[in-house]
Design an enzyme around this catalytic site. Sequence first.
Site, PDB file in Angstrom:
ATOM      1  N   ASP A 200       0.899  -1.143   0.000  1.00 16.50           N
ATOM      2  CA  ASP A 200       0.000   0.000   0.000  1.00 16.50           C
ATOM      3  C   ASP A 200       0.939   1.193   0.000  1.00 16.50           C
ATOM      4  OD1 ASP A 200      -1.425   2.297   0.864  1.00 16.50           O
ATOM      5  OD2 ASP A 200      -3.049   0.974   1.480  1.00 16.50           O
ATOM      6  N   HIS A 201       1.028   1.899  -1.114  1.00 20.79           N
ATOM      7  CA  HIS A 201       2.116   2.874  -1.220  1.00 20.79           C
ATOM      8  C   HIS A 201       1.986   4.011  -0.205  1.00 20.79           C
ATOM      9  CE1 HIS A 201      -0.621   5.244  -3.828  1.00 20.79           C
ATOM     10  NE2 HIS A 201       0.140   6.279  -3.536  1.00 20.79           N
ATOM     11  N   GLU A 239      -8.607  14.334  -4.052  1.00 15.01           N
ATOM     12  CA  GLU A 239      -7.802  14.625  -5.242  1.00 15.01           C
ATOM     13  C   GLU A 239      -8.556  15.620  -6.093  1.00 15.01           C
ATOM     14  OE1 GLU A 239      -5.640  10.854  -6.791  1.00 15.01           O
ATOM     15  OE2 GLU A 239      -7.615  10.196  -6.158  1.00 15.01           O
ATOM     16  N   HIS A 263      -5.771   2.741   1.321  1.00 16.95           N
ATOM     17  CA  HIS A 263      -5.004   3.878   1.843  1.00 16.95           C
ATOM     18  C   HIS A 263      -5.663   4.503   3.084  1.00 16.95           C
ATOM     19  CE1 HIS A 263      -3.100   3.231  -1.891  1.00 16.95           C
ATOM     20  NE2 HIS A 263      -3.836   4.021  -2.638  1.00 16.95           N
TER      21      HIS A 263
HETATM   22  C1  BG6 Z   1      -3.849   4.942  -6.197  1.00 16.82           C
HETATM   23  C2  BG6 Z   1      -5.222   5.021  -6.787  1.00 16.82           C
HETATM   24  O1  BG6 Z   1      -3.717   3.811  -5.370  1.00 16.82           O
HETATM   25  O2  BG6 Z   1      -3.594   6.105  -5.425  1.00 16.82           O
HETATM   26  C3  BG6 Z   1      -5.378   6.280  -7.620  1.00 16.82           C
HETATM   27  O3  BG6 Z   1      -5.460   3.874  -7.586  1.00 16.82           O
HETATM   28  C4  BG6 Z   1      -5.002   7.498  -6.820  1.00 16.82           C
HETATM   29  O4  BG6 Z   1      -6.719   6.407  -8.103  1.00 16.82           O
HETATM   30  C5  BG6 Z   1      -3.639   7.313  -6.163  1.00 16.82           C
HETATM   31  O5  BG6 Z   1      -4.985   8.616  -7.702  1.00 16.82           O
HETATM   32  C6  BG6 Z   1      -3.333   8.448  -5.219  1.00 16.82           C
HETATM   33  O6  BG6 Z   1      -2.017   8.327  -4.759  1.00 16.82           O
HETATM   34  P1  BG6 Z   1      -1.208   9.606  -4.248  1.00 16.82           P
HETATM   35  O7  BG6 Z   1       0.075   9.046  -3.755  1.00 16.82           O
HETATM   36  O8  BG6 Z   1      -1.059  10.514  -5.446  1.00 16.82           O
HETATM   37  O9  BG6 Z   1      -2.050  10.225  -3.189  1.00 16.82           O
END
Ligand code: BG6
Length: 515
Positions: A200-201, A239, A263
């Site tokens: 989960d990044h 976003e 997330h």
């Molecule tokens: C991803 C989603 O896991 O996370 C995307 O699939 C989303 O839809 C993105 O835009 C958001 O990541 P970050 O790091 O830009 O907040």
Amino acid sequence: MSSENRHPFLDGLSKHRGAPPTVVVIFGASGDLTKRKLVPAIYNLGLDNLLPSDFFLIGFGRKPIPNDEFRQLAHDSLVEFSRRDLDEKIWKRLEANTCYVDGPYDDSAGYKKLKDQIDSYEKEVGRDLQVMFYISTPPSVFTAVVSELGACGLASRNIGTPLASKVVVEKPFGKDLESARALNATINQHFEENQIYRIDHYLGKETVQDLLVQRFANSIFEPLWNRNFVECVQITVSEDLGVGSRGGYYDQSGALRDMIQNHTMQLLSLTAMEPPVSLDPESIRDEKVKLLKAIQPLELSSPKGDVVRARYGEGLIDGNKVPAYMEESGIPEDSSTETYAALRLSINNWRWEGVPFYLRSGKRMARRVSEIAIQFKTPPGILFSSSNVFDLSPNTMVIQIQPDEGVSLVMNSKIPGLETRTQPVRMNFRYKTTYGSNTPEAYERLILDAMIGDSTLFIRGDETEASWKIVTPILEFWKSCGNQCMAEYQSGSWGPLEADQLAWENNHHWRKPGP
Ligand code: BG6
């Protein structure tokens, strides 16, 4: 140097230099994630001298791509997406150790070629290498890749030694509880749990890791971190972008699966979990799972339900007109996919009983921001109660995950002057000002940790199932009501009125995160 003066990162670096000799194999090598995140992350690790001296990168995909072309694509992606400028010396080293293997995901032929390539690298360096498989393919082929890796013996390479193979799995990890369980069962057939790294990044983001430090390395917050002092908690992951060219994928997913299940739930569990007994991966993940299990079943049907879903209509972003979700390319006419979801959660444990946790995530909202806001109870008494004179806000601790990473505390203060008038003010800590702005990308930390075998920032099998257990009833309920309970919000706004209602019912208001 005294330990007080030592920069804490040094400890991290010395630990991180221990990555064993490794081959990283990326499945889905011609995909977007490889280009935007994975290759730049690997390059930046190289730039920081954090890759092992014997390091190889193999791209694997269905499409035949000559080695030179793949290297050129990798080079171009660095020019476009690396957070730091390209250092040709480092790139040349990486380039020489990069190649591409093609083959169908569900046929042993490609895996045989892959095995031969790994063997030839081992011969070249004269020692065994750890192989780390990074699965970044569409979910439809996850199972095939894992099964083929098992069938051809690549999954069990060097098993029982420090060079045992590893598998890193990108999201989405299933589409509901049942499919997540099935996916876990398939992976567990071929890999032991300690070989599996579910990504989960968000857990790789500096500010998310800092949450543990904020909570457990400071003594001033912990006494307040409970139902006696906290009024509510709001977690926002918004976003301003729409679905763009990802309409086809997104319409199969929606905000609940794409952002909330993973997330946002991660942010929630790190914010609300009990202190772990130690910093080892299992102790932290045990506490996260315990927290998820304490979340009460949600009231689904309105009025007074705990969930809201909505999709964006047209509106203005940065002064430019943007189309509604239903007008985006790749969205079917009968779509019933949400681009926004808000949840009100109750946690049934000693610490949080009676404290609502509000979670929301959406596309095309007013700003891109991820934050956790802990709103404290208002002070008792009537000393400063006249609303004409006293502009007061509840004390709020805001942990801003991105952008402009930092922590701030909202307090009330007297405006200087002869009358007693008040206004809320912010005490601000900003990473940029204190540490400079070039912090590592989430994927750098995660790839390095997986290589080293530190699973703290990865999701355990039971954790992903615990989180699907919370969201699957919502998915089923929404499916049963088609488009009936779908609200709409204007692009560029903070979401639908129905979500405001969710907070009003408890006399709360969503924050409008400012710049
Ligand atoms: C991803 C989603 O896991 O996370 C995307 O699939 C989303 O839809 C993105 O835009 C958001 O990541 P970050 O790091 O830009 O907040």
